[in-house]
Design a protein around this motif. Structure first.
Motif, mmCIF file in Angstrom:
data_model
loop_
_atom_site.group_PDB
_atom_site.id
_atom_site.type_symbol
_atom_site.label_atom_id
_atom_site.label_comp_id
_atom_site.label_asym_id
_atom_site.label_seq_id
_atom_site.Cartn_x
_atom_site.Cartn_y
_atom_site.Cartn_z
ATOM 1 N N LYS A 1 -5.889 -51.062 -32.127
ATOM 2 C CA LYS A 1 -7.161 -51.038 -31.466
ATOM 3 C C LYS A 1 -6.951 -50.075 -30.482
ATOM 4 O O LYS A 1 -5.926 -49.992 -29.650
ATOM 5 N N SER A 2 -8.079 -49.465 -30.236
ATOM 6 C CA SER A 2 -8.255 -48.647 -29.058
ATOM 7 C C SER A 2 -8.568 -49.354 -27.712
ATOM 8 O O SER A 2 -9.537 -49.152 -26.931
ATOM 9 N N ASP A 3 -7.393 -49.606 -27.384
ATOM 10 C CA ASP A 3 -7.185 -50.276 -25.853
ATOM 11 C C ASP A 3 -5.952 -49.547 -25.024
ATOM 12 O O ASP A 3 -4.799 -49.918 -25.568
ATOM 13 N N PRO A 4 -6.134 -48.894 -24.114
ATOM 14 C CA PRO A 4 -4.875 -48.015 -23.691
ATOM 15 C C PRO A 4 -4.000 -49.074 -23.071
ATOM 16 O O PRO A 4 -3.005 -48.817 -23.351
ATOM 17 N N LEU A 5 -4.178 -50.491 -22.398
ATOM 18 C CA LEU A 5 -3.411 -51.277 -21.930
ATOM 19 C C LEU A 5 -2.305 -51.755 -23.248
ATOM 20 O O LEU A 5 -1.321 -51.897 -22.861
ATOM 21 N N TYR A 6 -3.063 -52.213 -24.399
ATOM 22 C CA TYR A 6 -2.520 -52.724 -25.433
ATOM 23 C C TYR A 6 -1.316 -51.618 -25.921
ATOM 24 O O TYR A 6 -0.309 -51.869 -26.261
ATOM 25 N N GLN A 7 -1.918 -50.322 -26.177
ATOM 26 C CA GLN A 7 -1.021 -49.036 -26.458
ATOM 27 C C GLN A 7 0.005 -49.141 -25.510
ATOM 28 O O GLN A 7 1.264 -48.880 -25.946
ATOM 29 N N PHE A 8 -0.125 -49.022 -24.293
ATOM 30 C CA PHE A 8 0.877 -48.909 -23.470
ATOM 31 C C PHE A 8 2.068 -50.108 -23.411
ATOM 32 O O PHE A 8 3.201 -49.930 -23.342
ATOM 33 N N VAL A 9 1.452 -51.305 -23.732
ATOM 34 C CA VAL A 9 2.614 -52.513 -23.817
ATOM 35 C C VAL A 9 3.212 -52.076 -25.083
ATOM 36 O O VAL A 9 4.681 -52.374 -25.178
ATOM 37 N N LEU A 10 2.831 -51.704 -26.258
ATOM 38 C CA LEU A 10 3.519 -51.434 -27.404
ATOM 39 C C LEU A 10 4.628 -50.271 -27.372
ATOM 40 O O LEU A 10 5.616 -50.207 -27.506
ATOM 41 N N LEU A 11 4.292 -49.278 -26.349
ATOM 42 C CA LEU A 11 4.798 -48.184 -26.187
ATOM 43 C C LEU A 11 6.181 -48.700 -25.233
ATOM 44 O O LEU A 11 7.300 -48.230 -25.301
ATOM 45 N N LEU A 12 5.830 -49.575 -24.141
ATOM 46 C CA LEU A 12 6.660 -50.007 -23.143
ATOM 47 C C LEU A 12 7.796 -50.848 -23.839
ATOM 48 O O LEU A 12 9.005 -51.083 -23.358
ATOM 49 N N GLN A 13 7.377 -51.614 -25.041
ATOM 50 C CA GLN A 13 8.457 -52.481 -25.712
ATOM 51 C C GLN A 13 9.649 -51.675 -26.201
ATOM 52 O O GLN A 13 10.866 -52.207 -26.503
ATOM 53 N N PHE A 14 9.708 -50.405 -26.050
ATOM 54 C CA PHE A 14 10.634 -49.515 -26.745
ATOM 55 C C PHE A 14 11.376 -49.080 -25.517
ATOM 56 O O PHE A 14 12.629 -48.692 -26.000
ATOM 57 N N ALA A 15 11.090 -49.306 -24.374
ATOM 58 C CA ALA A 15 11.826 -48.593 -23.400
ATOM 59 C C ALA A 15 12.385 -49.706 -22.291
ATOM 60 O O ALA A 15 12.639 -49.209 -21.272
ATOM 61 N N LEU A 16 12.415 -50.913 -22.451
ATOM 62 C CA LEU A 16 12.912 -51.972 -21.982
ATOM 63 C C LEU A 16 14.509 -52.218 -21.821
ATOM 64 O O LEU A 16 15.189 -51.820 -22.801
ATOM 65 N N PRO A 17 15.020 -52.714 -20.744
ATOM 66 C CA PRO A 17 16.427 -52.909 -20.667
ATOM 67 C C PRO A 17 16.808 -53.982 -21.621
ATOM 68 O O PRO A 17 15.975 -54.560 -22.024
ATOM 69 N N PRO A 18 18.158 -54.337 -21.862
ATOM 70 C CA PRO A 18 18.423 -55.266 -22.926
ATOM 71 C C PRO A 18 17.861 -56.702 -22.279
ATOM 72 O O PRO A 18 17.762 -56.851 -21.096
ATOM 73 N N ALA A 19 17.780 -57.459 -23.332
ATOM 74 C CA ALA A 19 17.329 -59.054 -22.608
ATOM 75 C C ALA A 19 18.497 -59.834 -22.083
ATOM 76 O O ALA A 19 19.472 -59.797 -22.513
ATOM 77 N N ILE A 20 18.016 -60.330 -20.993
ATOM 78 C CA ILE A 20 18.933 -61.287 -20.257
ATOM 79 C C ILE A 20 19.537 -62.469 -20.847
ATOM 80 O O ILE A 20 20.475 -62.778 -20.754
ATOM 81 N N ASN A 21 18.690 -62.961 -21.948
ATOM 82 C CA ASN A 21 18.955 -64.101 -22.723
ATOM 83 C C ASN A 21 20.301 -63.870 -23.463
ATOM 84 O O ASN A 21 20.892 -64.661 -24.114
ATOM 85 N N ILE A 22 20.678 -62.538 -23.641
ATOM 86 C CA ILE A 22 21.950 -62.145 -24.423
ATOM 87 C C ILE A 22 23.018 -62.925 -23.664
ATOM 88 O O ILE A 22 24.149 -63.307 -24.067
ATOM 89 N N GLY A 23 22.811 -62.881 -22.435
ATOM 90 C CA GLY A 23 24.025 -63.477 -21.474
ATOM 91 C C GLY A 23 24.028 -64.977 -21.701
ATOM 92 O O GLY A 23 25.101 -65.487 -21.726
#
Length: 425
Positions: A363-385
């Motif tokens: 959908k044409s929501d810049p915030l939603y698209q921003f979250v989708l993009l940011l999901q690719f750029a995050l550091p590793p999940a802390i729960n792996i520890g």
């Protein structure tokens, strides 16, 4: 938004994680000995069975509705793509660096699973509240952003505790040793059986008249029969089994070999419950809201969930002490994980999300698209520890990876946050 404000927006959330990690390291020192090995194990169990499920379930129940889930259907696929691409790239890194086999689960987990909940819950509200934010009204941005973050965390928890959790479990050193022992015993058993058969003078099994021995999917039953000479021989009866019985037998065998309790981790179950409460109107009316009859239950669960992020950060910091003393992690592995998480995945995320926007899947929501993009750029999940702590494999190596990836997350998140905002404009 000014460059300095943008830098602080990305820097402050990561700095909070660093402070908690440093505190965990301090509490694990021998002179302090508050978070020793035994204390870390117990605290990790509490986080695994109580705090993390409470955070996932309460966030979903409060922020996800049937209407919102219908508009956000692409996010599960987006997160799945991050896991698939990260795993594929992580496998390439493992082959190039020739890492120890018991670290394969750790490396694959760090490459595939990003911090899809904790970081978004901190970054998105901060971005919405900044002056000149490109996402419109502050209140609307905050409410929508929390819903997106909650869904992201829930989906990430489902994938993490069903996919990464089992990968780490399989490749942990204890399980690898057990598998080797089982394999050796099976080889010995097969050898003994083969030797016994080779020494046996038994004649080949003879099917009864009217039954074919070459039919597929038939059960075989051993019987005794008396020949015309008065000798007793062993024969076989071949009986066809109905398809439903075959399916039932296969399912029973699968259930016996697969421990479903290991597949459905507490956070995965909590995500399912959270979805049900948020989507089903009677449940939501009963538990969510100021006038809900059982709102005290939801408030209590949320209160427990608030402890998840600081607890996991403390555990990672305490495990870091072991990594500083001794670690088998090679520099090439750390560089490979950093390149995957902060260069390859964000660039590929642009292609995935841009393609989804072009074909009308998002959908044409810049915030939603921003979250989708940011999901690719995050550091590793802390729960792996948390997972490495549970299985006692790769704890120090995980801490070293977290140290470097989160130290560089300040620069990486600042850059990609600014770039994604410009991209969406």
């Amino acid at each position: 938004m000014e460059i300095f404000n943008l830098f602080m927006t990305a820097f402050i959330p990561v700095l909070k994680v660093h402070f908690l990690t440093a505190l965990g390291l301090f509490l694990a020192l021998e002179r302090i000995d508050i978070l020793g090995a035994v204390a870390r194990k117990h605290l990790n169990d509490v986080s695994f069975f109580v705090f993390n499920p409470a955070l996932v379930g309460s966030s979903l129940a409060k922020n996800i509705t049937a209407k919102s889930i219908g508009m956000l259907w692409f996010m599960p696929f987006n997160v799945l793509i991050t896991f698939i691409i990260g795993s594929a790239l992580g496998w390439i890194v493992l082959k190039i660096t020739k890492a120890p086999r018991d670290l394969w689960g750790l490396v694959l987990g760090c490459c595939s699973a990003g911090n899809l909940g904790n970081m978004l819950f901190i970054i998105i509200p901060a971005v919405c509240k900044e002056k000149g934010s490109p996402f419109g009204d502050v209140d609307a941005c905050y409410n929508n952003g929390m819903a997106y973050s909650a869904l992201s965390m829930a989906i990430g928890a489902i994938y993490m505790w069903s996919y990464v959790y089992n990968i780490v479990r399989i490749y942990s050193s204890n399980n690898s040793g057990q598998k080797q022992d089982d394999f050796t015993e099976n080889v010995k058993s097969v050898g003994e059986t083969t030797e016994n058969l080779s020494n046996s003078s038994m004649e080949p099994p003879l099917p009864l008249n009217g039954c074919s021995a070459v039919k597929v999917h038939l059960n075989q039953f051993e019987i005794d029969r008396t020949t015309s000479k008065g000798k007793t021989e062993v024969g076989y009866v071949y009986i066809s089994v109905p398809p439903l019985e075959k399916i039932k037998s296969v399912l029973q065998t699968f259930a016996a070999k697969m421990d479903l309790r290991k597949f459905f981790a507490p956070s995965t179950i909590a995500a399912i419950v959270g979805f049900m409460v948020g989507i089903v109107p009677p449940f939501r009316k009963m538990l969510i809201g100021e006038h809900a009859a059982l709102r005290v239950v939801e408030d209590s669960v949320s209160f427990l969930g608030d402890a998840a992020i600081p607890t996991v950060s403390l555990i990672v910091g305490a495990n870091l002490l072991r990594g500083l003393k001794r670690s088998r992690i090679h520099l090439s592995l750390i560089i490979g994980i950093i390149m995957i998480r902060y260069i390859a995945l964000p660039l590929l995320g642009l292609v995935v999300v841009k393609g989804a926007i072009r074909f009308g899947l998002v959908k044409s929501d810049p915030l939603y698209q921003f979250v989708l993009l940011l999901q690719f750029a995050l550091p590793p999940a802390i729960n792996i520890g948390t997972m490495t702590q549970l299985f006692g494999a790769g704890e120090s190596e995980c801490s070293v990876i977290m140290l470097w990836t989160y130290a560089l997350a300040t620069i990486s998140l600042t850059f990609w946050t600014a770039f994604y905002m410009w991209f969406l404009k």
